[in-house]
Scaffold this active site. Structure first.
Site, PDB file in Angstrom:
ATOM      1  N   CYS A 112       0.808  -1.225   0.000  1.00 53.94           N
ATOM      2  CA  CYS A 112       0.000   0.000   0.000  1.00 53.94           C
ATOM      3  C   CYS A 112       0.841   1.275   0.000  1.00 53.94           C
ATOM      4  O   CYS A 112       0.330   2.352  -0.287  1.00 53.94           O
ATOM      5  CB  CYS A 112      -0.952  -0.002   1.193  1.00 53.94           C
ATOM      6  SG  CYS A 112      -2.055  -1.411   1.197  1.00 53.94           S
ATOM      7  N   HIS A 252      -3.232   7.229   2.168  1.00 52.39           N
ATOM      8  CA  HIS A 252      -3.675   5.904   1.729  1.00 52.39           C
ATOM      9  C   HIS A 252      -5.029   5.616   2.367  1.00 52.39           C
ATOM     10  O   HIS A 252      -5.223   5.848   3.561  1.00 52.39           O
ATOM     11  CB  HIS A 252      -2.636   4.859   2.151  1.00 52.39           C
ATOM     12  CG  HIS A 252      -3.120   3.459   1.987  1.00 52.39           C
ATOM     13  ND1 HIS A 252      -3.697   3.014   0.819  1.00 52.39           N
ATOM     14  CD2 HIS A 252      -3.153   2.407   2.850  1.00 52.39           C
ATOM     15  CE1 HIS A 252      -4.049   1.749   0.968  1.00 52.39           C
ATOM     16  NE2 HIS A 252      -3.727   1.355   2.193  1.00 52.39           N
ATOM     17  N   ASN A 282     -10.092  -0.122   0.145  1.00 52.77           N
ATOM     18  CA  ASN A 282      -8.634  -0.033   0.157  1.00 52.77           C
ATOM     19  C   ASN A 282      -8.111  -0.611  -1.166  1.00 52.77           C
ATOM     20  O   ASN A 282      -8.127  -1.818  -1.358  1.00 52.77           O
ATOM     21  CB  ASN A 282      -8.102  -0.807   1.364  1.00 52.77           C
ATOM     22  CG  ASN A 282      -6.578  -0.817   1.445  1.00 52.77           C
ATOM     23  OD1 ASN A 282      -5.891  -0.456   0.505  1.00 52.77           O
ATOM     24  ND2 ASN A 282      -6.050  -1.255   2.581  1.00 52.77           N
TER      25      ASN A 282
END
Ligand code: COA
Length: 325
Positions: A112, A252, A282
């Site tokens: 990520c 993020h 996500n």
């Protein structure tokens, strides 16, 4: 010399998987997911669609905006943890699709945090004079490594891609700083144990569902809040900035509660954050460039806008960047 982002683009699959759809697949509720994560829906690739397909579409959008020809590209970087194949790299597929035959291409693996790792690599190549025109893509098909029977993880992830084009600049704008961190001691907080050289594909591995994401949710949550706050603060310090100097915060998009806690600790008001996880979940390395492109298209990014970006992810990895548009 430093790098400057000259254009953005993004792409998401058309299929929407809503929390209500998950209610029919696992024991959960829209209310629980929305309250604990901030996510309402996510996009999911159809069978056969891979990360490079989304990445190519996002890249084409950015190239169109900039008016660049794919043949102008010197370097193609793809940040992904869901590559099309173990080899070749997903960046080589994007290069093939774009017919960007002059470019060198390679993937960046930092889960990520991958987009910010890629931004750092791009900035160094451009800043050194080695490359003039760089395409950086964050592209993920997280649904392909999601265990749709595991309610603790399958509610979180989604698919998508974002792309940015970077060229050198000598003025006071551009990528002002990047800070990257890793600590492999925390490898097992978020991981996909099977399918690599440690545990090659086998009937046993598949039966045990080891090829899907495993996560220690609570621990990850706590580490995420700490690392995001720390790396945001180091970015501000390095640029002689105060939190009030930040016009836009693009983090993020993992969990709204994580971001609320980080923003509270930093003293950043929520109006300055770009948050779109309710629509996409996500999307790992795609989440920051997807949110950036959305902010650009919404007119939230203007010349001079100071953007703070921060991410954390599997590795563990965590990173921040300050960009002056
Ligand atoms: N629906 C309903 N109930 C659920 C559920 C779901 N989808 N998932 C878990 N639960 C239950 C648990 O079984 C547990 O029940 P119990 O108390 O009866 O045992 C209860 O909800 C609380 O579980 P817990 O894991 O403590 O929830 P949480 O508040 O920590 O939220 C996450 C879980 C995954 C949302 C949260 O930990 C998280 O977001 N962590 C960070 C993950 C992350 O960002 N990962 C990506 C890294 S890039």
């Amino acid at each position: 010399m430093r790098g400057r982002i000259v254009a953005t683009g993004s792409a998401v699959p058309s299929r929407i998987l809503r929390n209500a759809d998950l209610e029919r697949m696992i024991s959960t509720s829209d209310e629980w997911i929305a309250e604990r994560t901030g996510i309402r829906e996510r996009r999911v690739v159809p069978q056969g669609m891979a990360s490079s397909d989304l990445g190519t579409e996002a890249a084409r959008a950015a190239l169109n905006t900039a008016g660049w020809d794919a043949l102008d590209l010197d370097l193609i970087l793809v940040a992904t943890c869901t590559p099309d194949m173990p080899l070749p790299s997903t960046a080589c597929f994007v290069q093939r699709n774009l017919k960007a035959s002059r470019a060198m291409a390679f993937d960046v693996s930092a889960a990520c945090s991958g987009f910010l790792y890629g931004l750092s690599v791009a900035n160094l190549y451009v800043g050194s004079g080695a490359c003039r025109r760089v395409l950086l893509v964050g592209a993920e098909a997280m649904s392909t490594i999601t265990d749709w029977t595991d309610r603790a993880t399958c509610i979180l992830f989604g698919d998508g891609a974002g792309a940015v084009l970077i060229e050198p600049t000598s003025d006071d704008r551009g990528i002002l700083s990047t800070h990257l961190h890793s600590d492999g001691a925390w490898w097992d907080l978020v991981c996909v144990p099977g399918g690599g050289s440690r545990m090659p594909p086998s009937d046993k591995m598949l039966a045990e569902r080891q090829h899907f994401v495993k996560m220690k949710g609570n621990e990850t949550f706590k580490v995420a809040v700490k690392t995001l706050e720390a790396t945001a603060r180091e970015a501000l310090l390095a640029n002689g900035m105060d939190i009030t100097d930040v016009d836009l915060f693009i983090p993020h998009q993992a969990n709204l509660r994580i971001l609320n806690a980080v923003m509270e600790r930093l003293g950043l008001d929520k109006e300055r954050a770009v948050i779109n996880m309710e629509k996409y979940g996500n999307t790992s390395a795609a989440s920051i460039p997807l949110a950036l492109d959305e902010a650009v298209r919404a007119g939230r990014v203007k010349p001079g806008t100071r953007i703070l970006m921060a991410a954390f992810g599997s590795g563990l990895t965590w990173a921040s960047a300050v960009v002056k548009w």
